[in-house]
Structures are given as C-alpha cells and as structure tokens.
Design a protein around this motif. Structure first.
Motif, PDB file in Angstrom:
ATOM      1  N   HIS A 152       0.846  -1.197   0.000  1.00  0.00           N
ATOM      2  CA  HIS A 152       0.000   0.000   0.000  1.00  0.00           C
ATOM      3  C   HIS A 152       0.880   1.244   0.000  1.00  0.00           C
ATOM      4  CE1 HIS A 152      -3.972  -1.837   1.580  1.00  0.00           C
ATOM      5  NE2 HIS A 152      -3.240  -2.773   1.013  1.00  0.00           N
ATOM      6  N   GLY A 153       0.481   2.241  -0.769  1.00  0.00           N
ATOM      7  CA  GLY A 153       1.148   3.531  -0.761  1.00  0.00           C
ATOM      8  C   GLY A 153       0.102   4.582  -1.044  1.00  0.00           C
ATOM      9  N   ALA A 154       0.107   5.681  -0.299  1.00  0.00           N
ATOM     10  CA  ALA A 154      -0.992   6.640  -0.374  1.00  0.00           C
ATOM     11  C   ALA A 154      -1.154   7.249  -1.762  1.00  0.00           C
ATOM     12  CB  ALA A 154      -0.797   7.736   0.676  1.00  0.00           C
ATOM     13  N   LEU A 155      -0.059   7.655  -2.395  1.00  0.00           N
ATOM     14  CA  LEU A 155      -0.175   8.307  -3.701  1.00  0.00           C
ATOM     15  C   LEU A 155      -0.594   7.308  -4.778  1.00  0.00           C
ATOM     16  CD1 LEU A 155       0.045  10.947  -5.257  1.00  0.00           C
ATOM     17  CD2 LEU A 155       2.442  10.375  -5.738  1.00  0.00           C
ATOM     18  N   LEU A 156       0.035   6.138  -4.790  1.00  0.00           N
ATOM     19  CA  LEU A 156      -0.329   5.114  -5.772  1.00  0.00           C
ATOM     20  C   LEU A 156      -1.779   4.698  -5.592  1.00  0.00           C
ATOM     21  CD1 LEU A 156       0.208   3.002  -7.954  1.00  0.00           C
ATOM     22  CD2 LEU A 156       1.116   1.495  -6.170  1.00  0.00           C
ATOM     23  N   ASP A 157      -2.197   4.511  -4.341  1.00  0.00           N
ATOM     24  CA  ASP A 157      -3.574   4.088  -4.097  1.00  0.00           C
ATOM     25  C   ASP A 157      -4.571   5.171  -4.505  1.00  0.00           C
ATOM     26  OD1 ASP A 157      -2.495   1.780  -3.156  1.00  0.00           O
ATOM     27  OD2 ASP A 157      -3.187   1.977  -1.094  1.00  0.00           O
ATOM     28  N   ALA A 158      -4.209   6.432  -4.310  1.00  0.00           N
ATOM     29  CA  ALA A 158      -5.084   7.525  -4.747  1.00  0.00           C
ATOM     30  C   ALA A 158      -5.205   7.540  -6.269  1.00  0.00           C
ATOM     31  CB  ALA A 158      -4.548   8.867  -4.242  1.00  0.00           C
ATOM     32  N   GLU A 159      -4.110   7.287  -6.962  1.00  0.00           N
ATOM     33  CA  GLU A 159      -4.142   7.249  -8.423  1.00  0.00           C
ATOM     34  C   GLU A 159      -5.010   6.094  -8.923  1.00  0.00           C
ATOM     35  OE1 GLU A 159       0.017   6.994  -9.166  1.00  0.00           O
ATOM     36  OE2 GLU A 159       0.306   9.171  -9.261  1.00  0.00           O
ATOM     37  N   LEU A 160      -4.880   4.923  -8.281  1.00  0.00           N
ATOM     38  CA  LEU A 160      -5.702   3.778  -8.658  1.00  0.00           C
ATOM     39  C   LEU A 160      -7.174   4.051  -8.365  1.00  0.00           C
ATOM     40  CD1 LEU A 160      -3.498   0.829  -7.327  1.00  0.00           C
ATOM     41  CD2 LEU A 160      -3.889   1.445  -9.718  1.00  0.00           C
ATOM     42  N   LEU A 161      -7.434   4.653  -7.204  1.00  0.00           N
ATOM     43  CA  LEU A 161      -8.813   4.947  -6.829  1.00  0.00           C
ATOM     44  C   LEU A 161      -9.451   5.945  -7.795  1.00  0.00           C
ATOM     45  CD1 LEU A 161     -11.146   4.480  -4.892  1.00  0.00           C
ATOM     46  CD2 LEU A 161     -10.223   6.301  -3.436  1.00  0.00           C
ATOM     47  N   ALA A 162      -8.664   6.886  -8.287  1.00  0.00           N
ATOM     48  CA  ALA A 162      -9.190   7.833  -9.279  1.00  0.00           C
ATOM     49  C   ALA A 162      -9.684   7.081 -10.511  1.00  0.00           C
ATOM     50  CB  ALA A 162      -8.118   8.849  -9.660  1.00  0.00           C
ATOM     51  N   ASP A 163      -8.893   6.120 -10.995  1.00  0.00           N
ATOM     52  CA  ASP A 163      -9.311   5.323 -12.154  1.00  0.00           C
ATOM     53  C   ASP A 163     -10.544   4.490 -11.830  1.00  0.00           C
ATOM     54  OD1 ASP A 163      -7.343   6.259 -13.818  1.00  0.00           O
ATOM     55  OD2 ASP A 163      -5.956   4.612 -13.428  1.00  0.00           O
ATOM     56  N   VAL A 164     -10.564   3.912 -10.626  1.00  0.00           N
ATOM     57  CA  VAL A 164     -11.715   3.110 -10.197  1.00  0.00           C
ATOM     58  C   VAL A 164     -12.971   3.973 -10.143  1.00  0.00           C
ATOM     59  CG1 VAL A 164     -12.727   1.961  -8.172  1.00  0.00           C
ATOM     60  CG2 VAL A 164     -10.447   1.312  -8.965  1.00  0.00           C
ATOM     61  N   TYR A 165     -12.860   5.152  -9.556  1.00  0.00           N
ATOM     62  CA  TYR A 165     -14.015   6.049  -9.425  1.00  0.00           C
ATOM     63  C   TYR A 165     -14.551   6.457 -10.802  1.00  0.00           C
ATOM     64  CZ  TYR A 165     -16.719  10.273  -8.542  1.00  0.00           C
ATOM     65  OH  TYR A 165     -17.710  11.218  -8.524  1.00  0.00           O
ATOM     66  N   ILE A 166     -13.664   6.793 -11.711  1.00  0.00           N
ATOM     67  CA  ILE A 166     -14.087   7.190 -13.057  1.00  0.00           C
ATOM     68  C   ILE A 166     -14.824   6.039 -13.736  1.00  0.00           C
ATOM     69  CG2 ILE A 166     -13.231   7.751 -15.360  1.00  0.00           C
ATOM     70  CD1 ILE A 166     -11.049   9.451 -13.915  1.00  0.00           C
ATOM     71  N   ASN A 167     -14.338   4.818 -13.550  1.00  0.00           N
ATOM     72  CA  ASN A 167     -15.011   3.656 -14.134  1.00  0.00           C
ATOM     73  C   ASN A 167     -16.354   3.383 -13.469  1.00  0.00           C
ATOM     74  OD1 ASN A 167     -13.385   1.833 -16.217  1.00  0.00           O
ATOM     75  ND2 ASN A 167     -11.895   2.795 -14.871  1.00  0.00           N
ATOM     76  N   MET A 168     -16.420   3.564 -12.146  1.00  0.00           N
ATOM     77  CA  MET A 168     -17.668   3.314 -11.423  1.00  0.00           C
ATOM     78  C   MET A 168     -18.758   4.312 -11.782  1.00  0.00           C
ATOM     79  SD  MET A 168     -16.208   2.408  -7.610  1.00  0.00           S
ATOM     80  CE  MET A 168     -17.811   2.355  -6.823  1.00  0.00           C
ATOM     81  N   THR A 169     -18.360   5.500 -12.173  1.00  0.00           N
ATOM     82  CA  THR A 169     -19.331   6.567 -12.437  1.00  0.00           C
ATOM     83  C   THR A 169     -19.427   6.908 -13.921  1.00  0.00           C
ATOM     84  OG1 THR A 169     -17.632   8.255 -12.004  1.00  0.00           O
ATOM     85  CG2 THR A 169     -19.019   7.588 -10.146  1.00  0.00           C
TER      86      THR A 169
END
Length: 237
Positions: A152-169
């Motif tokens: 886990h790393g905060a910046l990498l996880d934030a970048e992944l979450l951004a992609d996940v959020y865009i796909n979810m919405t």
C-alpha cells in the motif's frame, strides 16, 4: 467541479488510540480528468508503526525520522483541499485520522474546509452487493491495472482509486458527447459539448395519440383475457 482523490497510510488502525498519519497522497480531478496537480507528503508520526501496519505499507520507522510533522504542513494541506469534493475509499477511516491530526493543531474538523466527501466503498457495496470491494478487488473487476501495487502507498492508491471512481461513475457521462465523437471547430479541434445545462422540453401527447395508445392497451388487454395489471389496478381505484 474540482475533486481530490485522497488516501493515507498510518501507524495503525486507531486514531483515538494514538495512531498517526505517516503518508498522505492526493490526486486532483477536474471535469473527471487527472490534472497532475497532486499532493504527496510523508510525516514523522512521533511514534513507531505497529508490526501489522509495517507489513501493509512497508514504510520503516527509520525512513520517517527526518520527515516533517503533520503540524508543519497543515496549512498547505488545507489550502490544497479547500472547497474540493473528496473521494476516499472507506472514508470514515481516513477522515477520522485527518480530524484527529487537525484537532491536535487546533483546527476544525475536515468537513469545515471541503465541499463534500464521497465514500467509494459505500458506492461499491451498492453497486456490487455481496462481493469483495477492496481497492484491489475493484481494480480487478473494473480492469484497472494495479500490477505495480505490491504494498500500500498513499499516492499510488489515490491514483488507482481515481481510475476506479471514473469507471464506477462512467454512466454519469451520458449527457456529454465524447471529444472523440464530438463536433470540430473551424480549426479542426474537437469540441466537447456539455448538454447537462440544457432543459429538455416536455411535449404532451395530443388527443389522437392518446386514443391510439388506448386502443393498443385495449387490444393487449383482450389478448390476455382481461389479466393486464394496469387494468386491474385502474378498476381497483
């Protein structure tokens, strides 16, 4: 709208029990696009991480010894987050830690500085009930490449979450003509047309159309032997 996808790493699981933030990673989205205006800090938490936490994030106590304390960077962090909508996975955890850090320096809770918080874990539980909804699980389900995430790393996880959020919405983009398919201006540059501000007119059926519709319903009712649900409900009232 300006959105900030945020993640933290911590010394343990309990903000109330004295655990501290050791890493903050934020990526900025504007009009659902990554802007590159990111924020990333490591902090000296003034205590050691629990062994279980070390196994998750791999950030050693020694590495953090010379890093700034959260209090030294509070104003810069709040300036960056100011008035943005936050996107966080399991938001209660990160918000709880951030609120505790703000409390230590005499600041108001985080909600006083931001416009809204979206919890992608809550979103995922609604979209995929009964399934695993960890960040890794969502990356696999939504085909987001997380092959670089060994720890886990905060910046990498934030970048992944951004992609996940865009796909979810992604369905929320239905009223936007994609730039690849949009009109072009005189110079040949694609122009994205935002239809979300348009008010669609409501056109009522005329008498002839209503009569034709009733005739179709009558024929369907006859075909079913008088068992159509709408006729039964109409007669009940």
């Amino acid at each position: 709208m300006r959105q900030i996808v945020l993640d933290t790493e911590t010394t343990g699981l309990s903000a109330e029990g004295g655990d501290r933030i050791i890493e903050l990673g934020c990526v900025e989205l504007y009009a659902r696009k990554l802007t590159g205006n990111n924020l990333h800090f490591y902090f000296n938490p003034e205590r050691d991480s629990h062994e279980d936490a070390l196994k998750v994030h791999g950030i050693s106590n020694e590495f953090l010894r010379d890093k700034p304390k959260f209090a030294e960077l509070t104003e810069e962090i709040l300036d960056y987050l100011s008035d943005a909508e936050l996107i966080i996975h399991n938001a209660a955890f990160d918000i709880g830690f951030l609120n505790k850090e703000l409390e230590r320096v005499g600041k108001k809770p985080l909600k006083a500085y931001v416009s809204n918080v979206i919890d992608t874990l809550a979103m995922a539980k609604e979209m995929f009930p009964g399934k695993r909804n960890s960040l890794d699980a969502l990356c696999d389900r939504l085909e987001v490449d997380n092959s670089g995430r060994t720890l886990h790393g905060a910046l990498l996880d934030a970048e992944l979450l951004a992609d996940v959020y865009i796909n979810m919405t992604r369905g929320q983009e239905a009223l936007l003509i994609d730039a690849g398919d949009a009109q072009t201006d005189a110079s040949g540059v694609a122009v994205q047309v935002d239809l979300s501000g348009f008010t669609l007119p409501v056109i009522s059926a005329n008498e002839q159309e209503i009569a034709a519709h009733e005739e179709v319903l009558t024929q369907m009712d006859k075909s079913s032997g008088g068992k159509t649900i709408w006729r039964q409900q109409a007669s009940a009232h």
